[in-house]
Write a protein that holds these residues in place. Sequence first.
Motif, PDB file in Angstrom:
ATOM      1  N   GLU A 131       8.769   7.134   9.716  1.00 44.12           N
ATOM      2  CA  GLU A 131       8.743   6.514   8.824  1.00 44.12           C
ATOM      3  C   GLU A 131      10.513   5.991   8.324  1.00 44.12           C
ATOM      4  OE1 GLU A 131       8.050   6.112   4.051  1.00 44.12           O
ATOM      5  OE2 GLU A 131       7.191   7.332   5.499  1.00 44.12           O
ATOM      6  N   LYS A 132      11.135   5.178   8.781  1.00 44.92           N
ATOM      7  CA  LYS A 132      12.412   4.644   8.129  1.00 44.92           C
ATOM      8  C   LYS A 132      12.877   5.069   6.535  1.00 44.92           C
ATOM      9  CE  LYS A 132      12.690   1.933  13.232  1.00 44.92           C
ATOM     10  NZ  LYS A 132      14.094   1.247  13.268  1.00 44.92           N
ATOM     11  N   LEU A 133      13.727   5.619   6.789  1.00 43.49           N
ATOM     12  CA  LEU A 133      14.473   6.022   5.625  1.00 43.49           C
ATOM     13  C   LEU A 133      16.141   5.947   5.374  1.00 43.49           C
ATOM     14  CD1 LEU A 133      12.717   9.903   4.595  1.00 43.49           C
ATOM     15  CD2 LEU A 133      11.902   6.862   4.167  1.00 43.49           C
ATOM     16  N   ASP A 134      16.351   4.498   3.811  1.00 43.16           N
ATOM     17  CA  ASP A 134      17.827   4.579   3.697  1.00 43.16           C
ATOM     18  C   ASP A 134      18.821   6.298   3.283  1.00 43.16           C
ATOM     19  OD1 ASP A 134      17.141   5.072   1.084  1.00 43.16           O
ATOM     20  OD2 ASP A 134      17.467   2.806   0.939  1.00 43.16           O
ATOM     21  N   ALA A 137      16.955   7.046   0.146  1.00 44.75           N
ATOM     22  CA  ALA A 137      15.434   7.808  -0.228  1.00 44.75           C
ATOM     23  C   ALA A 137      14.936   8.947   0.662  1.00 44.75           C
ATOM     24  CB  ALA A 137      14.776   6.844   0.525  1.00 44.75           C
ATOM     25  N   TYR A 138      16.237   9.678   1.980  1.00 39.71           N
ATOM     26  CA  TYR A 138      16.182  10.379   2.250  1.00 39.71           C
ATOM     27  C   TYR A 138      16.544  11.953   1.427  1.00 39.71           C
ATOM     28  CZ  TYR A 138      16.590  14.150   5.565  1.00 39.71           C
ATOM     29  OH  TYR A 138      17.019  15.905   6.129  1.00 39.71           O
ATOM     30  N   ARG A 141      13.420  12.483  -0.911  1.00 34.97           N
ATOM     31  CA  ARG A 141      12.229  12.809  -0.204  1.00 34.97           C
ATOM     32  C   ARG A 141      12.906  14.392   0.048  1.00 34.97           C
ATOM     33  NH1 ARG A 141       9.276  10.435   4.431  1.00 34.97           N
ATOM     34  NH2 ARG A 141       8.781   9.101   2.709  1.00 34.97           N
ATOM     35  N   MET A 161      20.845   6.558   8.367  1.00 37.35           N
ATOM     36  CA  MET A 161      19.527   5.938   7.766  1.00 37.35           C
ATOM     37  C   MET A 161      18.025   7.349   9.126  1.00 37.35           C
ATOM     38  SD  MET A 161      17.642   3.075  10.639  1.00 37.35           S
ATOM     39  CE  MET A 161      16.231   3.405   9.777  1.00 37.35           C
ATOM     40  N   ASP A 164      12.146  10.192  10.092  1.00 36.22           N
ATOM     41  CA  ASP A 164      11.027  11.048   9.803  1.00 36.22           C
ATOM     42  C   ASP A 164       9.815  10.852  10.039  1.00 36.22           C
ATOM     43  OD1 ASP A 164      10.427  12.658   8.547  1.00 36.22           O
ATOM     44  OD2 ASP A 164      10.314  12.139   6.387  1.00 36.22           O
TER      45      ASP A 164
END
Length: 232
Positions: A131-134, A137-138, A141, A161, A164
């Motif tokens: 899953e790609k997170l900016d 968002a990272y 989480r 970015m 995950d």
Amino acid sequence: EIKSVMLAMQMLDAHTVLPSASLIAAASNSVGLAYGSVNAPPYLLPVAAAATGLLPLLLLAATTTNMERPPPVDPVIVSAERYPSKTRRTRRERLLARLAFAIGATEGKGLGLFAKKSLPAGEYLFDYEGEKLDYAAYHARYPDGVSDYAVGIRGRDGGMMFVDAAHPSSGLGRFINHSSRHANVARRTLHDSDEGPRVLMYTKQAIAPGEELQWDYGNGYWAAHSGLIDDQ
């Protein structure tokens, strides 16, 4: 001094008698040559003609050498670009999981990824999928910034970015364990992709059947996991 030299040259020009055309012709006839011909070996003129024809080619080659050369082709990037969509990459990875790789237990590192066949050096293996997170968002989480399966990518604009791979279905890349001394796999970033930046996994060296695939997670990983021991 300069005037005296010029005066001497004028006197020489005035008293110098050049041979006439008839005298030159007579001299040529005395050695068996026609007037205006050249006394040269028979091979000289063809060689000179050939050299004259090559001159434009030599000039073109010199011009081309001075031109800017295109960047070298990266075989890892070329191979990865054959699978631009995640759907195609997932299909290919499922096939590789049956034919080329095996997931098995390791000593002290849980599960690992092993080669089922010989892998040459410099070969694209697969993407590190997840899953790609900016950045926001990272850290939402993982508030402490620590993740066992996230890989960071720094974009060309300097922003961060993450990919995950915490979910077990993310792909084969999540099973590659760390080793700084025995790393035989490395990563490369493909920025120019319709799906955004991709993390490409490739072989640093030839890998034999039965050998575990390992790569160096980098200093950032170990700074965030201070309780772990690197390479027993």
